[in-house]
Design a protein around this motif. Structure first.
Motif, PDB file in Angstrom:
ATOM      1  N   SER A 127      35.007  30.405  73.102  1.00 12.09           N
ATOM      2  CA  SER A 127      35.296  30.911  71.929  1.00 12.09           C
ATOM      3  C   SER A 127      36.752  31.541  71.862  1.00 12.09           C
ATOM      4  N   ALA A 128      36.903  32.071  72.958  1.00 13.41           N
ATOM      5  CA  ALA A 128      38.317  33.005  73.074  1.00 13.41           C
ATOM      6  C   ALA A 128      39.364  32.040  73.151  1.00 13.41           C
ATOM      7  N   HIS A 129      39.368  31.190  73.830  1.00 12.15           N
ATOM      8  CA  HIS A 129      40.295  29.919  73.912  1.00 12.15           C
ATOM      9  C   HIS A 129      40.426  29.232  72.699  1.00 12.15           C
ATOM     10  N   TYR A 130      39.186  28.745  72.033  1.00 13.91           N
ATOM     11  CA  TYR A 130      39.496  28.081  70.692  1.00 13.91           C
ATOM     12  C   TYR A 130      40.006  29.332  69.587  1.00 13.91           C
ATOM     13  N   HIS A 131      39.745  30.462  69.471  1.00 13.38           N
ATOM     14  CA  HIS A 131      40.602  31.335  68.641  1.00 13.38           C
ATOM     15  C   HIS A 131      41.840  31.331  68.656  1.00 13.38           C
ATOM     16  N   MET A 132      42.711  31.298  69.979  1.00 17.25           N
ATOM     17  CA  MET A 132      43.806  31.118  69.991  1.00 17.25           C
ATOM     18  C   MET A 132      44.478  29.803  69.691  1.00 17.25           C
TER      19      MET A 132
ATOM     20  N   MET B 244      46.843  28.180  62.485  1.00 21.76           N
ATOM     21  CA  MET B 244      47.093  28.720  61.228  1.00 21.76           C
ATOM     22  C   MET B 244      48.682  29.237  61.074  1.00 21.76           C
ATOM     23  N   GLU B 245      49.454  29.461  62.201  1.00 17.96           N
ATOM     24  CA  GLU B 245      50.766  29.844  62.282  1.00 17.96           C
ATOM     25  C   GLU B 245      51.679  28.613  61.900  1.00 17.96           C
TER      26      GLU B 245
ATOM     27  N   LEU C   6      41.604  18.842  67.241  1.00 16.27           N
ATOM     28  CA  LEU C   6      40.973  20.173  67.058  1.00 16.27           C
ATOM     29  C   LEU C   6      39.579  20.343  67.042  1.00 16.27           C
ATOM     30  N   ARG C   7      38.929  19.098  66.410  1.00 18.27           N
ATOM     31  CA  ARG C   7      37.293  18.847  66.612  1.00 18.27           C
ATOM     32  C   ARG C   7      36.914  19.088  68.009  1.00 18.27           C
ATOM     33  N   VAL C   8      37.513  18.272  68.909  1.00 14.44           N
ATOM     34  CA  VAL C   8      37.152  18.177  70.197  1.00 14.44           C
ATOM     35  C   VAL C   8      37.211  19.678  70.818  1.00 14.44           C
ATOM     36  N   ALA C   9      38.262  20.317  70.645  1.00 13.94           N
ATOM     37  CA  ALA C   9      38.440  21.695  71.042  1.00 13.94           C
ATOM     38  C   ALA C   9      37.437  22.691  70.508  1.00 13.94           C
ATOM     39  N   ALA C  10      37.105  22.604  69.223  1.00 17.21           N
ATOM     40  CA  ALA C  10      35.925  23.459  68.709  1.00 17.21           C
ATOM     41  C   ALA C  10      34.554  23.212  69.322  1.00 17.21           C
ATOM     42  N   ILE C  11      34.523  21.865  69.941  1.00 15.17           N
ATOM     43  CA  ILE C  11      33.254  21.453  70.506  1.00 15.17           C
ATOM     44  C   ILE C  11      33.052  21.996  72.001  1.00 15.17           C
ATOM     45  N   PHE C  12      34.267  21.831  72.763  1.00 13.88           N
ATOM     46  CA  PHE C  12      33.945  22.095  74.296  1.00 13.88           C
ATOM     47  C   PHE C  12      34.738  23.348  74.716  1.00 13.88           C
TER      48      PHE C  12
ATOM     49  N   GLU D  39      39.544  25.335  57.221  1.00 11.41           N
ATOM     50  CA  GLU D  39      39.503  27.024  57.709  1.00 11.41           C
ATOM     51  C   GLU D  39      39.186  26.824  59.300  1.00 11.41           C
ATOM     52  N   TYR D  40      40.299  26.921  59.915  1.00 11.57           N
ATOM     53  CA  TYR D  40      40.546  26.839  61.463  1.00 11.57           C
ATOM     54  C   TYR D  40      39.496  27.934  62.084  1.00 11.57           C
ATOM     55  N   LEU D  41      39.218  28.906  61.590  1.00 15.79           N
ATOM     56  CA  LEU D  41      38.754  29.890  62.345  1.00 15.79           C
ATOM     57  C   LEU D  41      36.885  29.806  62.135  1.00 15.79           C
ATOM     58  N   ASP D  42      36.757  28.983  61.181  1.00 17.16           N
ATOM     59  CA  ASP D  42      35.254  28.542  60.966  1.00 17.16           C
ATOM     60  C   ASP D  42      35.084  27.509  61.871  1.00 17.16           C
TER      61      ASP D  42
END
Length: 315
Positions: free
Chosen positions: A40-45, A51-52, A31-37, A239-242
């Motif tokens: 934004s649209a893909h990370y939001h998904m 969250m689900e 998740l941290r790697v996804a948040a970095i690289f 907080e996954y959206l943050d």
């Protein structure tokens, strides 16, 4: 002393919890790697999917908590009922011995023989009520009972010829003894105590044979293992959206909480499974019921009731 089976169960639980903690740490790292690289649209998904997964974990936790609470309460109440049945059995045997000893003072040789016969039948009935469920008593055979003086050879043949098991024959012999050696009101009171004693003897096996439905236990195990498998993919308090918080925080405590919670749920399953054998001191060393101790305590008090000397005021 922790038995081998408990050490195996503890090791299996810790291994499972450690594996799930490693899975959760790997998932948080991804998740941290996804948040970095990721864009934004893909990370939001990805964040929405995570969250689900967390919502699924919360739903399963509610179901598991309800099922485990209900099942644990029922099993612990069942365990206490078996323990209380032993005390009820002990009290009924003492009532019979007290009435018989009062009506047959141990002065004449005839009374000594009769009282010793009653003593043997009471101890034997107590023994046979628990023999099938207690590993320590299962090793004792009829020859051992003859050697220690609780049985005679002609009684062994009669007990071997029982249609169901020796306990029912001994209950019949106890009724015959009360009918032959007691009279009047004492006989009536002793028969009432004997009925309570017979009911307690039968209740021991009835309580042990009582089990939860297989479908319910299967559902419980499936839901608990499903929760433990899904829990690493939905760690709490993140907080996954943050995106900035996901990138900067290590999230050590959510990973540790996954390990602790899975360890708790799996340990409860092992505990509830071992509670199904309440007399097995090998698989349940710390909580196993000890009928031998209750039998020894009952036997000592039987001797007091049947053989105690009486003061001059009662002679």
């Amino acid at each position: 002393v922790v038995s081998l089976q408990w050490r195996v169960a503890l090791g299996a639980t810790l291994r499972s919890a450690s594996s799930l903690m490693m899975m959760c740490s790997l998932y948080v790292t991804l998740l941290r790697v996804a948040a970095i690289f990721m864009p934004s649209a893909h990370y939001h998904m990805v964040a929405m999917m995570t969250m689900e997964a967390g919502a699924l974990v919360n739903s399963l936790q509610t179901a598991v908590s309800m099922l485990l609470s209900f099942y644990a309460l029922q099993r612990i109440g069942w365990f206490w009922s078996i323990m209380q049945e032993g005390f009820r059995l002990q009290g009924a045997a003492h009532d019979i011995a007290m009435l018989a000893g009062a009506a047959n003072p141990p002065r004449a040789e005839r009374n000594w023989n009769a009282l010793f016969c009653l003593y043997r039948y009471l101890v034997l009935s107590f023994f046979f009520a628990y023999q099938s469920f207690t590993p320590r008593l299962q090793r004792i055979k009829f020859a051992d009972l003859v050697t220690c003086g609780l049985l005679v050879k002609d009684e062994v043949e009669l007990l071997n010829g029982s249609h169901r098991f020796p306990l029912s024959v001994l209950e019949s012999w106890l009724g015959c003894w009360v009918h032959q050696h007691l009279q009047g009101e004492t006989r009536q009171q002793c028969f009432q105590a004997l009925r309570v004693y017979r009911g307690a003897l039968a209740s021991v096996s009835d309580w042990v044979d009582q089990r939860a439905p297989v479908s319910f236990e299967t559902l419980l195990y499936v839901v608990v293992y499903a929760l433990c498998f899904v829990m690493p993919f939905g760690p709490s308090h993140i907080e996954y959206l943050d995106r900035q918080a996901v990138m900067s925080a290590a999230h050590v405590m959510p990973v540790i909480s996954v390990s602790l919670l899975t360890c708790l749920y799996l340990s409860l399953l092992h505990l509830l499974r071992h509670l199904q054998a309440p007399f097995d001191h090998r698989s349940l060393p710390c909580d196993a019921l000890n009928p031998v101790k209750i039998l020894n305590s009952t036997e000592r008090k039987l001797r007091d009731y049947l053989t105690a000397a009486r003061p001059e005021a009662l002679n």
